[in-house]
Design a protein around this motif. Structure first.
Motif, PDB file in Angstrom:
ATOM      1  N   ALA A  54      -7.944 -10.557 -10.529  1.00  9.73           N
ATOM      2  CA  ALA A  54      -9.296 -11.446  -9.578  1.00  9.73           C
ATOM      3  C   ALA A  54     -10.150 -11.923 -11.326  1.00  9.73           C
ATOM      4  O   ALA A  54     -10.992 -12.105 -10.886  1.00  9.73           O
ATOM      5  CB  ALA A  54      -9.960  -9.765  -8.505  1.00  9.73           C
ATOM      6  N   GLY A  55      -9.807 -10.842 -12.409  1.00  9.06           N
ATOM      7  CA  GLY A  55     -10.904 -11.774 -13.252  1.00  9.06           C
ATOM      8  C   GLY A  55     -12.155 -11.519 -12.957  1.00  9.06           C
ATOM      9  O   GLY A  55     -13.270 -12.327 -14.224  1.00  9.06           O
ATOM     10  N   ARG A  56     -12.186 -10.505 -12.337  1.00 12.87           N
ATOM     11  CA  ARG A  56     -14.059 -10.137 -11.955  1.00 12.87           C
ATOM     12  C   ARG A  56     -14.031  -8.759 -11.790  1.00 12.87           C
ATOM     13  O   ARG A  56     -12.936  -7.868 -11.047  1.00 12.87           O
ATOM     14  CB  ARG A  56     -14.885 -11.503 -10.910  1.00 12.87           C
ATOM     15  CG  ARG A  56     -14.206 -11.693  -9.754  1.00 12.87           C
ATOM     16  CD  ARG A  56     -15.371 -11.917  -9.040  1.00 12.87           C
ATOM     17  NE  ARG A  56     -13.490 -12.537  -7.712  1.00 12.87           N
ATOM     18  CZ  ARG A  56     -13.590 -11.409  -6.619  1.00 12.87           C
ATOM     19  NH1 ARG A  56     -14.500 -10.369  -6.583  1.00 12.87           N
ATOM     20  NH2 ARG A  56     -13.166 -11.521  -5.617  1.00 12.87           N
ATOM     21  N   PRO A  57     -15.509  -8.054 -11.397  1.00 11.79           N
ATOM     22  CA  PRO A  57     -15.322  -6.892 -11.180  1.00 11.79           C
ATOM     23  C   PRO A  57     -15.015  -7.542  -9.233  1.00 11.79           C
ATOM     24  O   PRO A  57     -15.451  -7.840  -8.687  1.00 11.79           O
ATOM     25  CB  PRO A  57     -16.671  -6.460 -11.072  1.00 11.79           C
ATOM     26  CG  PRO A  57     -17.585  -7.154 -12.407  1.00 11.79           C
ATOM     27  CD  PRO A  57     -16.723  -8.350 -12.345  1.00 11.79           C
ATOM     28  N   LEU A 100      -8.774   4.293  -7.760  1.00 10.97           N
ATOM     29  CA  LEU A 100      -9.356   3.286  -8.635  1.00 10.97           C
ATOM     30  C   LEU A 100      -9.049   4.616  -9.940  1.00 10.97           C
ATOM     31  O   LEU A 100      -8.918   4.428 -10.961  1.00 10.97           O
ATOM     32  CB  LEU A 100     -10.196   2.623  -7.866  1.00 10.97           C
ATOM     33  CG  LEU A 100     -10.119   1.447  -7.018  1.00 10.97           C
ATOM     34  CD1 LEU A 100     -11.448   1.179  -6.363  1.00 10.97           C
ATOM     35  CD2 LEU A 100      -9.352   0.580  -8.129  1.00 10.97           C
ATOM     36  N   ARG A 101      -9.758   5.801  -9.687  1.00  7.45           N
ATOM     37  CA  ARG A 101      -9.834   6.591 -10.803  1.00  7.45           C
ATOM     38  C   ARG A 101      -8.659   6.935 -11.677  1.00  7.45           C
ATOM     39  O   ARG A 101      -8.538   6.895 -12.428  1.00  7.45           O
ATOM     40  CB  ARG A 101     -10.369   7.773  -9.366  1.00  7.45           C
ATOM     41  CG  ARG A 101     -12.130   7.930  -9.800  1.00  7.45           C
ATOM     42  CD  ARG A 101     -12.880   8.753  -9.649  1.00  7.45           C
ATOM     43  NE  ARG A 101     -12.521  10.015  -8.369  1.00  7.45           N
ATOM     44  CZ  ARG A 101     -13.384   9.245  -7.165  1.00  7.45           C
ATOM     45  NH1 ARG A 101     -14.161   8.357  -7.171  1.00  7.45           N
ATOM     46  NH2 ARG A 101     -13.030   9.783  -6.310  1.00  7.45           N
ATOM     47  N   ILE A 159      -9.125  -0.130 -16.791  1.00  7.27           N
ATOM     48  CA  ILE A 159     -10.071  -0.300 -15.729  1.00  7.27           C
ATOM     49  C   ILE A 159     -11.088   0.693 -15.898  1.00  7.27           C
ATOM     50  O   ILE A 159     -11.247   1.509 -15.936  1.00  7.27           O
ATOM     51  CB  ILE A 159      -8.993   0.197 -14.542  1.00  7.27           C
ATOM     52  CG1 ILE A 159      -7.372  -0.370 -14.211  1.00  7.27           C
ATOM     53  CG2 ILE A 159      -9.578  -0.435 -12.950  1.00  7.27           C
ATOM     54  CD1 ILE A 159      -6.928  -0.253 -13.255  1.00  7.27           C
ATOM     55  N   ARG A 160     -12.029  -0.220 -15.432  1.00  8.01           N
ATOM     56  CA  ARG A 160     -13.589   0.530 -15.635  1.00  8.01           C
ATOM     57  C   ARG A 160     -13.949  -0.120 -14.351  1.00  8.01           C
ATOM     58  O   ARG A 160     -13.873  -0.679 -13.918  1.00  8.01           O
ATOM     59  CB  ARG A 160     -13.818  -0.464 -16.478  1.00  8.01           C
ATOM     60  CG  ARG A 160     -13.615   0.177 -18.198  1.00  8.01           C
ATOM     61  CD  ARG A 160     -15.036  -0.403 -19.010  1.00  8.01           C
ATOM     62  NE  ARG A 160     -16.041   0.000 -18.827  1.00  8.01           N
ATOM     63  CZ  ARG A 160     -16.873  -0.732 -18.963  1.00  8.01           C
ATOM     64  NH1 ARG A 160     -16.705  -1.682 -20.434  1.00  8.01           N
ATOM     65  NH2 ARG A 160     -18.355  -1.274 -19.466  1.00  8.01           N
ATOM     66  N   GLU A 161     -15.329   0.423 -14.111  1.00  6.50           N
ATOM     67  CA  GLU A 161     -16.316   0.138 -12.809  1.00  6.50           C
ATOM     68  C   GLU A 161     -17.347   0.034 -13.574  1.00  6.50           C
ATOM     69  O   GLU A 161     -18.503   0.527 -13.889  1.00  6.50           O
ATOM     70  CB  GLU A 161     -16.880   1.791 -12.532  1.00  6.50           C
ATOM     71  CG  GLU A 161     -17.610   1.573 -11.187  1.00  6.50           C
ATOM     72  CD  GLU A 161     -17.573   2.612  -9.968  1.00  6.50           C
ATOM     73  OE1 GLU A 161     -18.079   2.774  -8.866  1.00  6.50           O
ATOM     74  OE2 GLU A 161     -17.242   3.711 -11.075  1.00  6.50           O
ATOM     75  N   ARG A 215     -13.027  -3.327 -12.192  1.00  9.92           N
ATOM     76  CA  ARG A 215     -12.269  -4.736 -12.941  1.00  9.92           C
ATOM     77  C   ARG A 215     -11.635  -4.296 -14.180  1.00  9.92           C
ATOM     78  O   ARG A 215     -11.566  -2.962 -14.676  1.00  9.92           O
ATOM     79  CB  ARG A 215     -13.531  -5.581 -14.220  1.00  9.92           C
ATOM     80  CG  ARG A 215     -12.993  -6.345 -15.244  1.00  9.92           C
ATOM     81  CD  ARG A 215     -14.190  -6.887 -15.400  1.00  9.92           C
ATOM     82  NE  ARG A 215     -14.407  -6.438 -16.931  1.00  9.92           N
ATOM     83  CZ  ARG A 215     -16.075  -6.322 -17.364  1.00  9.92           C
ATOM     84  NH1 ARG A 215     -16.535  -7.600 -16.940  1.00  9.92           N
ATOM     85  NH2 ARG A 215     -16.067  -5.848 -17.898  1.00  9.92           N
ATOM     86  N   MET A 216     -10.036  -4.945 -13.883  1.00  7.92           N
ATOM     87  CA  MET A 216      -9.436  -4.502 -15.210  1.00  7.92           C
ATOM     88  C   MET A 216      -9.854  -5.424 -16.550  1.00  7.92           C
ATOM     89  O   MET A 216     -10.310  -7.007 -16.906  1.00  7.92           O
ATOM     90  CB  MET A 216      -7.195  -5.327 -14.936  1.00  7.92           C
ATOM     91  CG  MET A 216      -6.974  -4.926 -16.343  1.00  7.92           C
ATOM     92  SD  MET A 216      -5.995  -5.447 -15.251  1.00  7.92           S
ATOM     93  CE  MET A 216      -4.718  -3.779 -14.468  1.00  7.92           C
TER      94      MET A 216
END
Length: 176
Positions: free
Chosen positions: A18-21, A43-44, A57-59, A65-66
């Motif tokens: 994706a390269g984006r959130p 995801l968590r 991986i962050r929210e 987003r990676m």
């Protein structure tokens, strides 16, 4: 899930490309049989699995987003280096003349293009798409220009022999 890898593997791949959130609502459209809570839980878990690694991986911004971990920013930055800026039509025309007629002098380029090419040559030299390859053995000994390995890399060519035939380029230009 087809292929047997499971939800987390699919989410990991989606975040990677994706390269984006990516919002959970967006993911629900891709995985219609999976609840929002199941997606968030997966995801968590993925986020936890990436702890202490070069990626995480962050929210962020309402989605997941990676991204690269801040601890590896310097080597990543050194590897990526700035990409060449978008070239103007004049620079592209000049680059094409150099590629097809090298080694070539500025006067020869300008004769073929019909306009001053000093600005375009400067940009191409700064971007390291062309280089000075010598001097022509004529009065005044003008500089000769040729393409670089970076030129081949940027345009995805193995060698100059991979350039399309000049006649093909002329036909395309006439049709434009």
């Amino acid at each position: 899930m087809e292929g047997g890898l499971g939800l987390k593997a699919a989410l990991e791949a989606l975040l990677f490309v994706a390269g984006r959130p990516v919002k959970v609502e967006e993911l629900r459209g891709i995985f219609p049989g999976v609840t929002e809570e199941e997606l968030r839980q997966a995801l968590r878990e993925l986020s936890q699995e990436y702890q202490g690694r070069g990626l995480r991986i962050r929210e962020v911004a309402g989605g997941f987003r990676m991204e690269t971990a801040p601890e590896v920013a310097e080597p990543v930055r050194a590897f990526l280096k700035p990409r060449p800026r978008k070239l103007s039509r004049a620079a592209l025309e000049t680059l094409a003349v150099v590629a097809y007629h090298q080694p070539v002098t500025r006067a020869e380029i300008e004769r073929l293009r019909g306009v001053d090419s000093s600005g375009a040559l400067k940009v191409l030299l700064e971007e390291k798409l062309i280089r000075i390859v010598g001097r022509k053995a004529v009065p005044g000994r003008p500089l000769l220009y040729g393409t670089t390995a970076k030129f081949l890399e940027v345009f995805g060519l193995r060698s100059l022999e991979d350039l399309p035939p000049l006649e093909e380029i002329r036909k395309l230009a006439e049709g434009a």
